[in-house]
Motif scaffolding. Structure first.
Motif, PDB file in Angstrom:
ATOM      1  N   LEU A  74     -42.150 -24.946 -32.411  1.00  0.00           N
ATOM      2  CA  LEU A  74     -42.478 -26.367 -32.241  1.00  0.00           C
ATOM      3  C   LEU A  74     -42.723 -27.051 -33.579  1.00  0.00           C
ATOM      4  O   LEU A  74     -42.303 -28.192 -33.788  1.00  0.00           O
ATOM      5  N   LYS A  75     -43.394 -26.371 -34.473  1.00  0.00           N
ATOM      6  CA  LYS A  75     -43.664 -26.954 -35.793  1.00  0.00           C
ATOM      7  C   LYS A  75     -42.365 -27.181 -36.555  1.00  0.00           C
ATOM      8  O   LYS A  75     -42.192 -28.213 -37.204  1.00  0.00           O
ATOM      9  N   ILE A  76     -41.455 -26.223 -36.488  1.00  0.00           N
ATOM     10  CA  ILE A  76     -40.171 -26.381 -37.171  1.00  0.00           C
ATOM     11  C   ILE A  76     -39.377 -27.528 -36.543  1.00  0.00           C
ATOM     12  O   ILE A  76     -38.824 -28.373 -37.241  1.00  0.00           O
ATOM     13  N   ALA A  77     -39.332 -27.557 -35.222  1.00  0.00           N
ATOM     14  CA  ALA A  77     -38.551 -28.584 -34.531  1.00  0.00           C
ATOM     15  C   ALA A  77     -39.066 -29.988 -34.826  1.00  0.00           C
ATOM     16  O   ALA A  77     -38.282 -30.914 -34.996  1.00  0.00           O
ATOM     17  N   THR A  78     -40.374 -30.146 -34.919  1.00  0.00           N
ATOM     18  CA  THR A  78     -40.916 -31.477 -35.181  1.00  0.00           C
ATOM     19  C   THR A  78     -40.809 -31.861 -36.645  1.00  0.00           C
ATOM     20  O   THR A  78     -40.851 -33.040 -36.985  1.00  0.00           O
ATOM     21  N   ARG A  79     -40.634 -30.902 -37.516  1.00  0.00           N
ATOM     22  CA  ARG A  79     -40.567 -31.173 -38.957  1.00  0.00           C
ATOM     23  C   ARG A  79     -39.137 -31.424 -39.447  1.00  0.00           C
ATOM     24  O   ARG A  79     -38.946 -32.092 -40.458  1.00  0.00           O
ATOM     25  N   LEU A  80     -38.141 -30.921 -38.750  1.00  0.00           N
ATOM     26  CA  LEU A  80     -36.764 -31.001 -39.231  1.00  0.00           C
ATOM     27  C   LEU A  80     -36.317 -32.427 -39.538  1.00  0.00           C
ATOM     28  O   LEU A  80     -35.744 -32.688 -40.580  1.00  0.00           O
ATOM     29  N   ASP A  81     -36.565 -33.332 -38.636  1.00  0.00           N
ATOM     30  CA  ASP A  81     -36.106 -34.700 -38.820  1.00  0.00           C
ATOM     31  C   ASP A  81     -36.925 -35.446 -39.877  1.00  0.00           C
ATOM     32  O   ASP A  81     -36.403 -36.311 -40.573  1.00  0.00           O
ATOM     33  N   GLN A  82     -38.191 -35.090 -40.014  1.00  0.00           N
ATOM     34  CA  GLN A  82     -39.077 -35.782 -40.952  1.00  0.00           C
ATOM     35  C   GLN A  82     -38.926 -35.280 -42.382  1.00  0.00           C
ATOM     36  O   GLN A  82     -39.310 -35.972 -43.310  1.00  0.00           O
ATOM     37  N   GLN A  83     -38.380 -34.112 -42.551  1.00  0.00           N
ATOM     38  CA  GLN A  83     -38.371 -33.471 -43.864  1.00  0.00           C
ATOM     39  C   GLN A  83     -37.647 -34.300 -44.917  1.00  0.00           C
ATOM     40  O   GLN A  83     -38.103 -34.399 -46.044  1.00  0.00           O
ATOM     41  N   ARG A  84     -36.549 -34.912 -44.563  1.00  0.00           N
ATOM     42  CA  ARG A  84     -35.781 -35.670 -45.558  1.00  0.00           C
ATOM     43  C   ARG A  84     -36.535 -36.906 -46.026  1.00  0.00           C
ATOM     44  O   ARG A  84     -36.472 -37.274 -47.179  1.00  0.00           O
ATOM     45  N   ALA A  85     -37.219 -37.586 -45.114  1.00  0.00           N
ATOM     46  CA  ALA A  85     -37.869 -38.851 -45.436  1.00  0.00           C
ATOM     47  C   ALA A  85     -39.299 -38.662 -45.954  1.00  0.00           C
ATOM     48  O   ALA A  85     -39.895 -39.590 -46.483  1.00  0.00           O
ATOM     49  N   SER A  86     -39.847 -37.479 -45.808  1.00  0.00           N
ATOM     50  CA  SER A  86     -41.252 -37.251 -46.135  1.00  0.00           C
ATOM     51  C   SER A  86     -41.455 -36.968 -47.617  1.00  0.00           C
ATOM     52  O   SER A  86     -40.652 -36.296 -48.249  1.00  0.00           O
ATOM     53  N   LYS A  87     -42.550 -37.482 -48.142  1.00  0.00           N
ATOM     54  CA  LYS A  87     -42.929 -37.201 -49.519  1.00  0.00           C
ATOM     55  C   LYS A  87     -43.959 -36.070 -49.585  1.00  0.00           C
ATOM     56  O   LYS A  87     -44.431 -35.716 -50.641  1.00  0.00           O
ATOM     57  N   ILE A  88     -44.307 -35.558 -48.422  1.00  0.00           N
ATOM     58  CA  ILE A  88     -45.295 -34.489 -48.350  1.00  0.00           C
ATOM     59  C   ILE A  88     -44.594 -33.158 -48.628  1.00  0.00           C
ATOM     60  O   ILE A  88     -43.519 -32.889 -48.095  1.00  0.00           O
ATOM     61  N   SER A  89     -45.223 -32.336 -49.426  1.00  0.00           N
ATOM     62  CA  SER A  89     -44.587 -31.080 -49.818  1.00  0.00           C
ATOM     63  C   SER A  89     -44.566 -30.084 -48.658  1.00  0.00           C
ATOM     64  O   SER A  89     -45.429 -30.097 -47.780  1.00  0.00           O
ATOM     65  N   ASP A  91     -45.138 -27.034 -49.092  1.00  0.00           N
ATOM     66  CA  ASP A  91     -46.284 -26.154 -49.330  1.00  0.00           C
ATOM     67  C   ASP A  91     -47.496 -26.609 -48.516  1.00  0.00           C
ATOM     68  O   ASP A  91     -48.223 -25.785 -47.970  1.00  0.00           O
ATOM     69  N   TYR A  92     -47.700 -27.912 -48.438  1.00  0.00           N
ATOM     70  CA  TYR A  92     -48.813 -28.482 -47.674  1.00  0.00           C
ATOM     71  C   TYR A  92     -48.705 -28.068 -46.207  1.00  0.00           C
ATOM     72  O   TYR A  92     -49.682 -27.621 -45.600  1.00  0.00           O
ATOM     73  N   PHE A  93     -47.522 -28.189 -45.631  1.00  0.00           N
ATOM     74  CA  PHE A  93     -47.327 -27.812 -44.236  1.00  0.00           C
ATOM     75  C   PHE A  93     -47.430 -26.303 -44.040  1.00  0.00           C
ATOM     76  O   PHE A  93     -48.007 -25.842 -43.063  1.00  0.00           O
ATOM     77  N   LEU A  94     -46.872 -25.546 -44.957  1.00  0.00           N
ATOM     78  CA  LEU A  94     -46.923 -24.093 -44.840  1.00  0.00           C
ATOM     79  C   LEU A  94     -48.362 -23.589 -44.881  1.00  0.00           C
ATOM     80  O   LEU A  94     -48.780 -22.806 -44.028  1.00  0.00           O
ATOM     81  N   VAL A  95     -49.115 -24.040 -45.856  1.00  0.00           N
ATOM     82  CA  VAL A  95     -50.516 -23.620 -45.972  1.00  0.00           C
ATOM     83  C   VAL A  95     -51.293 -24.034 -44.726  1.00  0.00           C
ATOM     84  O   VAL A  95     -52.060 -23.242 -44.160  1.00  0.00           O
ATOM     85  N   GLY A  96     -51.092 -25.251 -44.289  1.00  0.00           N
ATOM     86  CA  GLY A  96     -51.800 -25.731 -43.099  1.00  0.00           C
ATOM     87  C   GLY A  96     -51.468 -24.929 -41.859  1.00  0.00           C
ATOM     88  O   GLY A  96     -52.372 -24.544 -41.095  1.00  0.00           O
ATOM     89  N   ASN A  97     -50.212 -24.651 -41.639  1.00  0.00           N
ATOM     90  CA  ASN A  97     -49.811 -23.904 -40.445  1.00  0.00           C
ATOM     91  C   ASN A  97     -50.277 -22.452 -40.487  1.00  0.00           C
ATOM     92  O   ASN A  97     -50.748 -21.917 -39.477  1.00  0.00           O
ATOM     93  N   LEU A  98     -50.138 -21.813 -41.631  1.00  0.00           N
ATOM     94  CA  LEU A  98     -50.605 -20.429 -41.747  1.00  0.00           C
ATOM     95  C   LEU A  98     -52.110 -20.331 -41.550  1.00  0.00           C
ATOM     96  O   LEU A  98     -52.606 -19.410 -40.890  1.00  0.00           O
ATOM     97  N   CYS A  99     -52.832 -21.279 -42.096  1.00  0.00           N
ATOM     98  CA  CYS A  99     -54.288 -21.260 -41.937  1.00  0.00           C
ATOM     99  C   CYS A  99     -54.700 -21.595 -40.511  1.00  0.00           C
ATOM    100  O   CYS A  99     -55.685 -21.045 -40.007  1.00  0.00           O
ATOM    101  N   SER A 100     -53.968 -22.464 -39.838  1.00  0.00           N
ATOM    102  CA  SER A 100     -54.249 -22.738 -38.430  1.00  0.00           C
ATOM    103  C   SER A 100     -54.116 -21.461 -37.605  1.00  0.00           C
ATOM    104  O   SER A 100     -54.966 -21.153 -36.768  1.00  0.00           O
ATOM    105  N   ILE A 101     -53.037 -20.727 -37.857  1.00  0.00           N
ATOM    106  CA  ILE A 101     -52.846 -19.465 -37.136  1.00  0.00           C
ATOM    107  C   ILE A 101     -53.958 -18.478 -37.493  1.00  0.00           C
ATOM    108  O   ILE A 101     -54.510 -17.815 -36.619  1.00  0.00           O
ATOM    109  N   ALA A 102     -54.311 -18.405 -38.765  1.00  0.00           N
ATOM    110  CA  ALA A 102     -55.364 -17.471 -39.194  1.00  0.00           C
ATOM    111  C   ALA A 102     -56.707 -17.820 -38.552  1.00  0.00           C
ATOM    112  O   ALA A 102     -57.428 -16.923 -38.093  1.00  0.00           O
ATOM    113  N   PHE A 103     -57.061 -19.104 -38.498  1.00  0.00           N
ATOM    114  CA  PHE A 103     -58.326 -19.495 -37.871  1.00  0.00           C
ATOM    115  C   PHE A 103     -58.318 -19.177 -36.379  1.00  0.00           C
ATOM    116  O   PHE A 103     -59.329 -18.742 -35.824  1.00  0.00           O
TER     117      PHE A 103
END
Length: 117
Positions: A74-89, A91-103
């Motif tokens: 779900l995270k990949i599917a929702t990010r695919l379309d936004q990735q080109r237009a986004s200025k957010i790195s 790394d920010y999403f990766l760290v956030g998602n990995l930490c969400s799973i870890a918590f």
């Protein structure tokens, strides 16, 4: 006390004591540079993170470890379309998602160990 009640209490504890301060730090270091008017976006991100981690914990407590795979898809599917237009790195999403799973896994482990004793 029931498994899910213990899980809810541990979830709230982890969110307040660990996750909220941690994700604020990550947002400052890796998140989008913006103006103070982005408070609504920050609140929305916090609420979405709580829902994500709650669903992950609920799935793990229900004996459905595949919830982690579904979360990733779900995270990949929702990010695919936004990735080109986004200025957010990424790394920010990766760290956030990995930490969400870890918590969520931490809450699961603590819940299981406290519900046995």
């Amino acid at each position: 006390m029931g498994l899910y009640l213990i899980g809810a209490l541990i979830f709230l504890f982890i969110e307040v004591v660990f996750a909220l301060p941690f994700f604020r730090y990550v947002r400052r270091k890796l998140g989008p540079e913006g103006n103070p008017a982005d408070d609504n976006a920050a609140l929305q991100a916090i609420l979405m993170g709580w829902i994500e981690r709650a669903v992950l914990l609920l799935g793990l407590l229900a004996g459905l470890p595949h919830i982690i795979t579904a979360f990733g898809a779900l995270k990949i599917a929702t990010r695919l379309d936004q990735q080109r237009a986004s200025k957010i790195s990424n790394d920010y999403f990766l760290v956030g998602n990995l930490c969400s799973i870890a918590f969520a896994i931490l809450a699961f482990i603590l819940t299981k160990s406290l519900s046995r004793g």
